[in-house]
Enzyme design. Structure first.
Site, PDB file in Angstrom:
ATOM      1  N   GLU A   1      37.998  29.392  50.902  1.00 17.87           N
ATOM      2  CA  GLU A   1      38.433  30.588  51.637  1.00 17.87           C
ATOM      3  C   GLU A   1      37.305  31.098  52.520  1.00 17.87           C
ATOM      4  OE1 GLU A   1      39.879  35.198  50.760  1.00 17.87           O
ATOM      5  OE2 GLU A   1      39.791  33.760  49.106  1.00 17.87           O
TER       6      GLU A   1
ATOM      7  N   GLU B   1      38.952  39.499  41.348  1.00 17.74           N
ATOM      8  CA  GLU B   1      40.311  39.767  41.840  1.00 17.74           C
ATOM      9  C   GLU B   1      41.171  38.502  41.736  1.00 17.74           C
ATOM     10  OE1 GLU B   1      42.504  39.294  45.801  1.00 17.74           O
ATOM     11  OE2 GLU B   1      40.780  40.620  46.139  1.00 17.74           O
ATOM     12  N   HIS B   2      40.608  37.362  42.133  1.00 22.98           N
ATOM     13  CA  HIS B   2      41.339  36.097  42.019  1.00 22.98           C
ATOM     14  C   HIS B   2      41.664  35.790  40.552  1.00 22.98           C
ATOM     15  CE1 HIS B   2      41.078  33.796  45.997  1.00 22.98           C
ATOM     16  NE2 HIS B   2      40.587  34.990  46.279  1.00 22.98           N
TER      17      HIS B   2
ATOM     18  N   HIS C   1      35.283  40.212  44.460  1.00 18.97           N
ATOM     19  CA  HIS C   1      36.395  39.458  45.022  1.00 18.97           C
ATOM     20  C   HIS C   1      36.795  38.292  44.110  1.00 18.97           C
ATOM     21  CE1 HIS C   1      37.840  36.102  47.702  1.00 18.97           C
ATOM     22  NE2 HIS C   1      38.730  37.031  47.971  1.00 18.97           N
TER      23      HIS C   1
END
Length: 455
Positions: free
Chosen positions: A149, A72-73, A69
């Site tokens: 997040e 991905e950022h 993840h």
């Protein structure tokens, strides 16, 4: 020609071959191993461009949770040709929108754009497939966004904490036990070097599938793919060792305390995953069971537990039969005032036990079947949904070519099939129970989404 609404009705009634309403996508594989699938859809002058990598959080190892993840950022933070944040600006300038998502099984990136901008998107996406910068200074800022997040979407969300805790208990060996976003301790220790290693291992054309759906010519897309993605070199992929979850030998329980007004009960039974579209039968029957329980307003859970008995404030169920790893059949509920979580747990189990003992009627099976098949057919009204279906099917080891056969198998599920799986898969030996124990709500307002969160 049969009018569209009549064709849909005929399909639902089983009077028309499904292939009569579904277009056939075109595919090719480039020399570097990139699979390219194009579905022509001329209804609007737009296109959906998606790149799917067959790598997700299930490929992580302990101590590196969240790296899929996090990368991905960072895919939006620049290459030697495209500066940090410039990717999004170029998509917006082209009149489109873009985003990305990571889950247990895959990571995917997409743009929805006017059809004439497709070559530009392919060039941009190919550039970051092969030439991501991964600047440590950019990572140092972005990891703070990711940790915020996690705080906002999980730590401050009691239901998310409940699901996270249940997964960690339901799975003892399989990597699905780790959260996609990662454990906070792992995020705090993560480095740009960890992401670079992940990127170099998995972000290669021979581990990716390109999906394009829209008002395009497939031959032109193939040529453009060769011109852009075709210039990237393949690399050998790490060996993927199969990880089997040991058989569960008794009920497991986990309690989560969190600020909430009401308790919640989450039940999860181990369930089979679809591996062979033609030979498997239980995953289709379980999907139909889920529709009988929670497929429409008059389904059993809501009708019996909310409306009739007034035992629950809300109830639901969920089952995903297609994934790279194992599956769970879930039931979730919030007890009504004056009733306990234990009562609701017993009532949820009783609904499945009633089907195991008495079966389902042909009328409710017919209604559930219509709901499931209609949801599949209606995907064809969205280019994005079509691209999602193609990509997901390919990544989990099935094929988009099997969609028609899967719908046929769903249509063929009988009341006896539903009763059989209700008897087979819902014992306490394969059950994990999660309980959300509400704590006093804090007076402080909830956090807002941090800048940079994209999905």
């Amino acid at each position: 020609m049969i009018p569209r609404k009549s064709r849909l009705l005929a399909l639902l009634l089983g009077l028309l071959p499904i292939g009569a309403v579904l277009a056939n996508p075109y595919e090719t594989t480039l020399k570097n191993g990139l699979k390219v699938i194009v579905k022509e859809d001329r209804r609007a002058p737009t296109a959906v461009h998606m790149v799917w990598y067959k790598v997700g959080s299930m490929d992580e190892v302990d101590g590196t949770s969240g790296v899929a993840h996090a990368l991905e950022h960072m895919m939006f933070k620049g290459t030697p040709k495209v500066g940090p944040g410039e990717f999004n600006k170029r998509v917006a300038a082209a009149g489109g929108r873009d985003n990305a998502f990571t889950n247990y099984d895959y990571t995917a990136y997409f743009q929805q754009i006017p059809k004439q901008k497709l070559p530009e998107m392919m060039a941009l996406e190919a550039d970051r497939m092969g030439h991501l910068t991964l600047d440590p200074k950019e990572f140092a800022k972005e990891i703070q966004v990711i940790m915020e997040e996690r705080r906002m979407r999980t730590d401050d969300n009691p239901q998310s904490l409940l699901f996270e805790a249940l997964n960690a208990v339901a799975y003892s060996a399989h990597p699905y036990r780790r959260p996609v976003i990662g454990w906070m301790a792992d995020l705090e220790q993560m480095t740009a070097a960890d992401l670079r290693h992940w990127y170099q291992q998995w972000y290669v054309p021979n581990n990716a599938t390109l999906v394009v759906v829209g008002d395009v010519d497939h031959e032109a897309v193939f040529r453009q793919a060769e011109k852009t993605y075709g210039q990237l070199k393949p690399r050998a992929l790490p060996a993927r060792k199969p990880i089997a979850e040991a058989p569960q030998k008794g009920i497991r329980r986990v309690t989560v305390k969190g600020p909430a007004e009401l308790p919640q009960v989450l039940l999860a039974w181990k369930a089979p995953t679809l591996r062979d579209v033609n030979k498997d039968s239980d995953p289709y029957a379980l999907e139909m069971l889920g529709a009988v329980l929670d497929g429409h307003d008059g389904a059993r859970l809501t009708q019996h537990l909310v409306k009739d008995q007034r035992l629950a404030q809300s109830v639901g169920s969920g089952y995903d039969n297609s994934s790279r790893g194992p599956s769970l059949f879930l039931m979730l509920g919030t007890p009504a005032e004056g009733h306990t979580p234990a009562e609701l747990e017993a009532a949820l189990k009783a609904e499945v036990a009633r089907i195991a003992a008495d079966g389902v009627s042909e009328e409710e099976l017919k209604r559930a079947r219509a709901q499931l098949v209609a949801s599949q057919v209606y995907k064809r009204d969205s280019m994005f949904a079509q691209a999602m279906e193609i990509g997901q099917m390919e990544i989990v080891g099935l094929s988009y070519k099997s969609v028609e056969r899967m719908i046929e198998k769903l249509q063929a599920v009988t009341a006896a099939d539903v009763q059989r799986v209700a008897k087979q898969y819902f014992s306490d030996d394969s059950l994990t129970v999660g309980l959300l124990e509400p704590q006093p709500l804090a007076d402080a307002p909830r956090r807002r989404a941090p800048a940079g969160v994209r999905h």
